[in-house]
Design a protein around this motif. Structure first.
Motif, short mmCIF file in Angstrom:
data_model
loop_
_atom_site.label_atom_id
_atom_site.label_comp_id
_atom_site.label_asym_id
_atom_site.label_seq_id
_atom_site.Cartn_x
_atom_site.Cartn_y
_atom_site.Cartn_z
N ALA A 48 14.38 76.11 -2.29
CA ALA A 48 13.93 77.44 -2.73
C ALA A 48 13.56 77.44 -4.20
O ALA A 48 12.69 78.20 -4.63
CB ALA A 48 15.01 78.47 -2.46
N GLY A 49 14.21 76.60 -5.00
CA GLY A 49 13.93 76.55 -6.43
C GLY A 49 14.29 75.19 -6.99
O GLY A 49 15.21 74.53 -6.51
N ALA A 106 11.17 82.59 1.07
CA ALA A 106 12.14 83.30 0.22
C ALA A 106 11.52 84.58 -0.36
O ALA A 106 10.37 84.58 -0.80
CB ALA A 106 12.62 82.40 -0.89
N LEU A 107 12.30 85.64 -0.38
CA LEU A 107 11.87 86.92 -0.94
C LEU A 107 12.43 87.15 -2.34
O LEU A 107 11.87 87.93 -3.11
CB LEU A 107 12.33 88.07 -0.04
N VAL A 247 19.69 82.92 -2.59
CA VAL A 247 18.29 83.12 -2.21
C VAL A 247 18.28 84.11 -1.05
O VAL A 247 19.09 84.01 -0.12
CB VAL A 247 17.62 81.80 -1.78
N VAL A 248 17.36 85.07 -1.11
CA VAL A 248 17.29 86.12 -0.10
C VAL A 248 16.06 85.91 0.78
O VAL A 248 14.96 85.62 0.28
CB VAL A 248 17.23 87.52 -0.77
N TYR A 249 16.26 86.07 2.09
CA TYR A 249 15.19 85.96 3.08
C TYR A 249 15.16 87.24 3.92
O TYR A 249 16.11 88.01 3.93
CB TYR A 249 15.42 84.74 3.98
N SER A 250 14.06 87.44 4.64
CA SER A 250 13.96 88.64 5.48
C SER A 250 15.09 88.67 6.51
O SER A 250 15.59 89.74 6.87
CB SER A 250 12.59 88.69 6.17
N GLN A 251 15.47 87.50 6.99
CA GLN A 251 16.64 87.37 7.85
C GLN A 251 17.48 86.21 7.32
O GLN A 251 16.94 85.13 7.07
CB GLN A 251 16.24 87.09 9.31
#
Length: 255
Positions: A48-49, A106-107, A247-251
């Motif tokens: 993610a990063g 990732a959001l 890290v945030v995702y839609s689900q």
């Protein structure tokens, strides 16, 4: 090829950062070497990063493609066995769709930065905090931090080697918190955004520390942002207090 999401925790001190490098030890390269012990052949994982040398991971997320349809728990256990004695742990693993991507799906990325404010040298937390000897004014730092929220041209707080196509980013949270712990008073910075420029968080914290120490005013930070030039930035703080926290995702792939 089954795809798996990995939640990764690591201590950044022994590594040159996340990204694989031919002649140096990286977090990515170490995990890929462990994967090769489970399934022969080259492995390439995506994260993610990309954290820099000395930066830690609490909730880094990566994905890998395997030829065998592993049970996620067995895969995480096998990886943790082969990662020893490196300070890297797979704390969660799950099967995800073939088009799911740790970076592009990732959001939001969440970072934590820790400053320890005491004169005596850090012992247990050495290498995990930025230590300063002077107390910091949290209220003034928060007032300055609030001026950075929202969508801006963050050229001032961007490394000169940053490869992002645009310096315009939206900062969703920059919260400054005083925490009284066993080792002394800490100041924590909680930072959230969809994406970040290279050295953006460390540039924020180094500049805000100057506000907390009384060398800068919050208005100086506002003017530095408006200058849109790197020379207007305060000092860039060292990496050891920085953590990729989540890290945030839609689900949530690990729910």
């Amino acid at each position: 090829m089954p795809r798996f999401a990995l939640k990764v925790e690591y201590h950044g001190a022994p590594f040159v950062g996340w990204q694989r490098q031919k002649e140096h030890v990286s977090v990515q390269g170490t995990i890929e070497s462990a994967l090769a012990k489970l399934e022969p052949g080259p492995h390439t994982i995506a994260a993610a990063g990309r954290t820099d040398a000395g930066v830690h991971g609490l909730g880094q997320v990566a994905h890998c493609d395997m030829t065998r349809d592993w049970d996620p728990f067995r895969l995480s256990e096998a990886l943790n066995y082969h990662l020893k004695p490196n300070p890297i742990a797979i704390v969660a693993c799950s099967r995800v769709d073939d088009d799911w991507h740790a970076r592009f799906s990732a959001l939001e990325r969440q970072y934590l930065f820790r400053i320890l404010t005491r004169r005596a040298p850090a012992t247990h937390d050495k290498g995990q905090v930025w230590q300063v000897s002077n107390p910091l004014n949290v209220q003034e730092m928060q007032r300055a931090a609030d001026m950075l929220l929202g969508k801006h041209d963050f050229t001032t707080f961007r490394s000169t080697i940053c490869q992002a196509l645009s310096p315009i980013k939206t900062l969703d949270e920059l919260r400054v918190e005083q925490v009284d712990g066993f080792a002394g008073t800490e100041v924590h910075f909680h930072v959230r955004a969809r994406s970040f420029l290279h050295n953006q968080v460390r540039s924020f914290v180094g500049t805000l520390e100057r506000v907390g120490a009384g060398s800068w005013t919050p208005e100086d930070v506002r003017d530095a942002l408006g200058a849109k030039e790197r020379a207007a930035c305060g000092p860039v703080c060292p990496p050891q207090g920085l953590y990729l926290a989540g890290v945030v995702y839609s689900q949530d792939p690990f729910a």
